[in-house]
Write an enzyme that holds these catalytic residues in place. Structure first.
Site, PDB file in Angstrom:
ATOM      1  N   HIS A  92       0.833  -1.219   0.000  1.00  0.00           N
ATOM      2  CA  HIS A  92       0.000   0.000   0.000  1.00  0.00           C
ATOM      3  C   HIS A  92       0.867   1.267   0.000  1.00  0.00           C
ATOM      4  CE1 HIS A  92      -3.847  -2.150   0.851  1.00  0.00           C
ATOM      5  NE2 HIS A  92      -3.044  -2.998   1.432  1.00  0.00           N
ATOM      6  N   ASN A 165     -10.346  -2.897   2.374  1.00  0.00           N
ATOM      7  CA  ASN A 165     -10.021  -2.914   0.949  1.00  0.00           C
ATOM      8  C   ASN A 165     -11.285  -2.679   0.129  1.00  0.00           C
ATOM      9  OD1 ASN A 165      -7.286  -3.411   1.156  1.00  0.00           O
ATOM     10  ND2 ASN A 165      -7.446  -5.614   0.831  1.00  0.00           N
ATOM     11  N   TYR A 379       0.626  -4.129  12.161  1.00  0.00           N
ATOM     12  CA  TYR A 379       0.496  -2.699  11.848  1.00  0.00           C
ATOM     13  C   TYR A 379       1.282  -1.819  12.814  1.00  0.00           C
ATOM     14  CZ  TYR A 379      -2.727  -3.920   8.187  1.00  0.00           C
ATOM     15  OH  TYR A 379      -3.250  -4.436   7.036  1.00  0.00           O
TER      16      TYR A 379
HETATM   17 FE1  HDE Z   1      -2.520  -4.841   5.384  1.00  0.00          FE
HETATM   18  N1  HDE Z   1      -0.725  -4.033   5.877  1.00  0.00           N
HETATM   19  N2  HDE Z   1      -1.865  -6.655   5.963  1.00  0.00           N
HETATM   20  N3  HDE Z   1      -4.249  -5.708   4.722  1.00  0.00           N
HETATM   21  N4  HDE Z   1      -3.171  -3.080   4.747  1.00  0.00           N
HETATM   22  C1  HDE Z   1      -0.380  -2.758   5.722  1.00  0.00           C
HETATM   23  O1  HDE Z   1       0.687  -1.445   7.310  1.00  0.00           O
HETATM   24  C2  HDE Z   1      -0.792  -6.866   6.713  1.00  0.00           C
HETATM   25  C3  HDE Z   1      -4.582  -7.016   4.810  1.00  0.00           C
HETATM   26  C4  HDE Z   1      -4.425  -2.777   4.319  1.00  0.00           C
HETATM   27  O2  HDE Z   1      -3.354   3.469   3.871  1.00  0.00           O
HETATM   28  C5  HDE Z   1       0.941  -2.436   6.375  1.00  0.00           C
HETATM   29  O3  HDE Z   1       0.873   0.805   7.496  1.00  0.00           O
HETATM   30  C6  HDE Z   1      -0.715  -8.262   7.089  1.00  0.00           C
HETATM   31  C7  HDE Z   1      -5.981  -7.216   4.578  1.00  0.00           C
HETATM   32  C8  HDE Z   1      -4.515  -1.387   3.962  1.00  0.00           C
HETATM   33  O4  HDE Z   1      -1.731   3.330   5.327  1.00  0.00           O
HETATM   34  C9  HDE Z   1       1.336  -3.746   7.034  1.00  0.00           C
HETATM   35  C10 HDE Z   1      -1.792  -8.852   6.496  1.00  0.00           C
HETATM   36  C11 HDE Z   1      -6.477  -5.970   4.324  1.00  0.00           C
HETATM   37  C12 HDE Z   1      -3.239  -0.870   4.223  1.00  0.00           C
HETATM   38  C13 HDE Z   1       0.203  -4.648   6.629  1.00  0.00           C
HETATM   39  C14 HDE Z   1      -2.518  -7.835   5.803  1.00  0.00           C
HETATM   40  C15 HDE Z   1      -5.380  -5.043   4.419  1.00  0.00           C
HETATM   41  C16 HDE Z   1      -2.441  -1.946   4.713  1.00  0.00           C
HETATM   42  C17 HDE Z   1       1.969  -1.830   5.471  1.00  0.00           C
HETATM   43  C18 HDE Z   1      -2.164 -10.315   6.499  1.00  0.00           C
HETATM   44  C19 HDE Z   1      -7.910  -5.585   3.976  1.00  0.00           C
HETATM   45  C20 HDE Z   1      -2.762   0.540   3.985  1.00  0.00           C
HETATM   46  C21 HDE Z   1       1.985  -0.356   5.774  1.00  0.00           C
HETATM   47  C22 HDE Z   1      -2.671 -10.784   7.692  1.00  0.00           C
HETATM   48  C23 HDE Z   1      -8.866  -5.886   5.008  1.00  0.00           C
HETATM   49  C24 HDE Z   1      -3.133   1.465   5.088  1.00  0.00           C
HETATM   50  C25 HDE Z   1       1.149  -0.222   6.939  1.00  0.00           C
HETATM   51  C26 HDE Z   1      -2.707   2.872   4.738  1.00  0.00           C
HETATM   52  C27 HDE Z   1      -1.108  -1.817   5.118  1.00  0.00           C
HETATM   53  C28 HDE Z   1       0.151  -5.918   7.048  1.00  0.00           C
HETATM   54  C29 HDE Z   1      -3.667  -8.109   5.040  1.00  0.00           C
HETATM   55  C30 HDE Z   1      -5.559  -3.651   4.191  1.00  0.00           C
HETATM   56  C31 HDE Z   1       2.703  -4.290   6.657  1.00  0.00           C
HETATM   57  C32 HDE Z   1       0.355  -8.897   7.920  1.00  0.00           C
HETATM   58  C33 HDE Z   1      -6.745  -8.539   4.621  1.00  0.00           C
HETATM   59  C34 HDE Z   1      -5.706  -0.647   3.418  1.00  0.00           C
HETATM   60  O5  HDE Z   1       1.357  -3.626   8.426  1.00  0.00           O
END
Ligand code: HDE
Length: 704
Positions: A92, A165, A379
């Site tokens: 992202h 999402n 996060y």
């Molecule tokens: Fe994320 N995800 N994600 N994700 N995600 C990040 O956090 C993560 C997942 C989502 O505009 C990171 O700040 C893991 C699902 C959005 O700043 C990080 C898993 C969904 C955003 C991270 C998921 C998301 C992130 C990277 C698997 C939809 C951007 C930068 C369990 C429900 C937020 C950050 C923004 C961002 C980890 C799966 C949505 C690395 C470990 C499912 C919208 O922490």
């Protein structure tokens, strides 16, 4: 420089040299503008507040001598520049944010004690960041990808982040697999490409070995993954959460954001061309909309259900690769999210905003969805890395807007350490002793948990194909064609034949026609055996019309854009009629002309062009009109950009209007269609202009 008396004055000789070095831009009226100007009247200073006398030249020994290390201003300026970048988000990375508020429609006190849902009409400040997932920070907006839809709600009981999402399911069921999923999707590590796309071997290799991803694959191969605008996307919390009321009763909930202007996507051919014409298409769209004073709205919908439903549902509600069809649990609309303000500074707000799934408030709680549980670790960890320390909550965009009191202190960049002597608890300092925990603070829902320790995947997560099929069969024919084309395109970029075949083997468990269509597109002569399914797919899940975008058209041109191509001497009255009709429909017009400086209509009135033809292909618009003079039509007939403008609009099935002078020109751009097409209209009067704009609410003539 310092004078003998210690006061400061400008070095006028240096200043003169500087001005001579700067290019003087030519104003549009032919007059020469003076540059540089006097700024806002304040004196430029260093970060320490020391007034600066020369911001263009470093301190030297003589005119041509070495630069002196004692030039503290130079040193500070370069030092700060060297440290301007922070690590971009691992996923992202490319995103765009805006401010707004959430308005509660009705009290939900029976369902949740969350303060934000207690009073009808309450407004809660909000910040939203939309993003792509795979691309790096500087990548293009129209990548085929999931879009992040992260909402920070600054409630009176603390910040609540719904980090969702634009697709209601996810690729994997356990957070353990996330690094592998993301490694496979991003650029391949040896070569550093391809960026911002999944059309490569590594991604499809991983997918072909991960059957649980098949439902999500159907969504990312659909037009949902190439939205026309952030404004026209749905958003989803994805996981099942809990709502807990004041009596401590819990129900399950799924969160939905429904765009007020309806959903809309582009076609793949448009996406590819938009990425060239305007890589910032989505962020520009949001910026332009908000700066023009228009608001962008979504309604919050809840799917609320209890254990009884969860137990009888065909799938596990803790499995993030499954959704609950709206037809099975209707969506209750409970409020609206309104975006109404752009950021003051992109870095300070959009880049530094730190969403955390574990930011929840009393009245909301987690479930055991293993993906959500893993995210709750990730996060916080990622924000510390990105923002450099534990005090990122002190950055204004991340700070709560309600009062907050705690004993946490120090660390990098501490901005609001608690005041006074007491920084621990319990203490006996009475009214000087700081805050205390309270019985109405956050309490976790006392769900009973037991079991043997082990690295498990629940048996109830084993069905990987049924909902993938349900999504596919619920799409309109055009949408299914697009999915098939997307799969063929993506897999055509995969060089290892075995990977392609393995994907087709999965598709056979979803829909035979789709599998055959993809195999044919790739030239796979012999269909493989269907992939072995951990659980036999249910083939007769009912069609869910709510899953299709085209079955739920917006029926409005509001918020959309008409590109009007004009040439010198065009019909000014017709443009005025189009403008009036567009305004009534709350749609926008972009004037595209052969030259930037503006042109004259047949009434002698001058119009400034918004774009020039070479810079504004028709893929940037939702519908187009060709309002040209006879001479203009002749000129455009031999101009490639003009022919492409029209031919693309027609082949992308857009609504096209033209003035009578443009008839031949439009005819010449028809590939195999004809002017006898409900969506290609000749305009002559104001009435025909308003009829055209109304018809544009259909958005596309898919039958063309
Ligand atoms: Fe994320 N995800 N994600 N994700 N995600 C990040 O956090 C993560 C997942 C989502 O505009 C990171 O700040 C893991 C699902 C959005 O700043 C990080 C898993 C969904 C955003 C991270 C998921 C998301 C992130 C990277 C698997 C939809 C951007 C930068 C369990 C429900 C937020 C950050 C923004 C961002 C980890 C799966 C949505 C690395 C470990 C499912 C919208 O922490």
């Amino acid at each position: 420089m310092a004078t003998k008396s210690g006061t400061r004055k400008r070095k006028s000789s240096t200043a003169k040299t500087v001005i001579a070095d700067i290019e003087t831009p030519i104003g549009s009226g032919g007059e020469i503008q003076q540059a540089p100007d006097q700024g806002n009247g304040e004196t430029l200073t260093t970060q320490q507040g020391v007034p600066v006398s020369d911001n263009q030249n470093s301190l030297k020994v003589g005119q041509r001598g070495p630069t002196l290390l004692e030039d503290f201003h130079f040193r500070e300026k370069i030092f700060h520049f060297d440290h301007e970048r922070i690590p971009e988000r691992v996923v992202h990375a490319r995103g765009y944010g805006a401010h707004g508020y959430f308005e509660t429609y009705e009290s939900l006190a029976d369902l949740t004690s969350a303060d934000i849902f207690q009073r009808k009409g309450d407004k809660t400040p909000a910040f939203v960041r939309f993003s792509t997932v795979a691309g790096n920070k500087g990548s293009v907006d129209l990548a085929r990808d999931v879009r992040g839809f992260a909402v920070k709600l600054y409630t009176k009981q603390g910040n609540w982040d719904i980090v969702g999402n634009n697709i209601p399911v996810f690729f994997i069921q356990d957070a353990m697999k996330f690094p592998d999923l993301i490694h496979s999707a991003k650029d391949e590590p040896d070569r550093g490409f391809p960026q911002a796309q999944t059309a490569h071997d590594n991604f499809w290799d991983f997918i072909s070995l991960t059957p649980e991803a098949m439902h999500m694959v159907m969504w990312i191969m659909s037009d949902r993954a190439i939205p026309r605008s952030f404004r026209f996307m749905e958003g989803f919390g994805v996981h099942t959460f809990r709502l807990v009321n004041a009596k401590g009763q819990s129900r399950f909930v799924k969160f939905h954001w429904k765009p007020k202007l309806g959903m809309q996507s582009v076609t793949w051919d448009e996406a590819v061309k938009i990425n060239g014409a305007d890589p910032d298409f989505h962020r520009r769209d949001l910026w332009d909309t908000l700066v023009a004073g228009d608001k962008v709205e979504w309604e919050l919908g809840l799917q609320v259900f209890d254990d009884k439903f969860a137990d009888k549902f065909e799938f596990d509600v803790l499995d993030a690769t499954k959704l609950i069809p709206e037809e099975q649990v209707p969506i209750r609309i409970v409020g609206r999210l309104v975006l109404d303000r752009v950021v003051d500074n992109f870095f300070a707000e959009t880049e530094q905003v730190a969403f955390c799934t574990q930011n929840i408030v009393p009245g909301i709680d987690f479930t055991n969805d293993p993906l959500l549980q893993g995210r709750n670790f990730s996060y916080l960890d990622t924000q510390v890395k990105r923002l450099g320390g534990p005090n990122f909550t002190h950055i204004p965009i991340n700070a709560p807007k309600c009062p907050f009191h705690h004993f946490q202190q120090d660390g990098h960049m501490a901005m609001n350490n608690p005041k006074g002597r007491v920084n621990y608890e319990p203490n006996s300092w009475g009214s000087d002793g700081g805050p205390r925990a309270s019985s109405d603070g956050f309490t976790s829902y006392p769900a009973e948990e037991s079991g043997e320790k082990g690295k498990y995947r629940s048996e109830t997560f084993a069905d990987h194909y049924s909902q993938a099929r349900q999504f596919y069969v619920s799409q309109a024919d055009v949408e299914r064609e697009h999915m098939r084309d997307a799969l063929v395109f993506e897999l055509s970029k995969v060089k290892e034949p075995n990977i392609r075949v393995r994907v087709v083997a999965h598709l056979l468990n979803i829909d035979k026609g789709l599998a055959e269509g993809v195999a044919e597109g790739l030239g796979i002569a012999q269909l493989p055996k269907p992939a072995t399914a951990a659980r036999a797919p249910i083939k007769d899940l009912p069609v869910s019309d709510a899953l299709s975008m085209l079955k739920n058209p917006p029926q409005t041109f509001a918020g959309r854009k008409l590109g009007v191509l004009v040439t010198e001497g065009f019909d000014g009255k017709l443009l005025a009629a189009l403008r009036k009709a567009a305004k009534k429909e709350r749609a926008n017009i972009t004037l595209v002309a052969p030259v930037a400086d503006g042109i004259e209509d047949d009434q002698g009135q001058r119009h400034a062009a918004d774009e020039i033809l070479e810079g504004a292909p028709s893929v940037l618009f939702d519908a187009v009109a060709i309002i040209v003079s006879e001479k203009g039509a002749d000129d455009l007939l031999i101009e490639n950009a003009a022919r492409q403008f029209i031919a693309d609009a027609i082949s992308h099935k857009k609504f096209v209007a033209y003035s009578k002078q443009a008839r031949e020109l439009v005819e010449a751009c028809l590939l195999n269609g004809s002017l006898d097409d409900a969506g290609i209209v000749e305009l002559s009067t104001g009435k025909s202009a308003s009829g055209f704009i109304e018809a544009c609410g259909e958005l596309r003539c898919w039958a063309r």
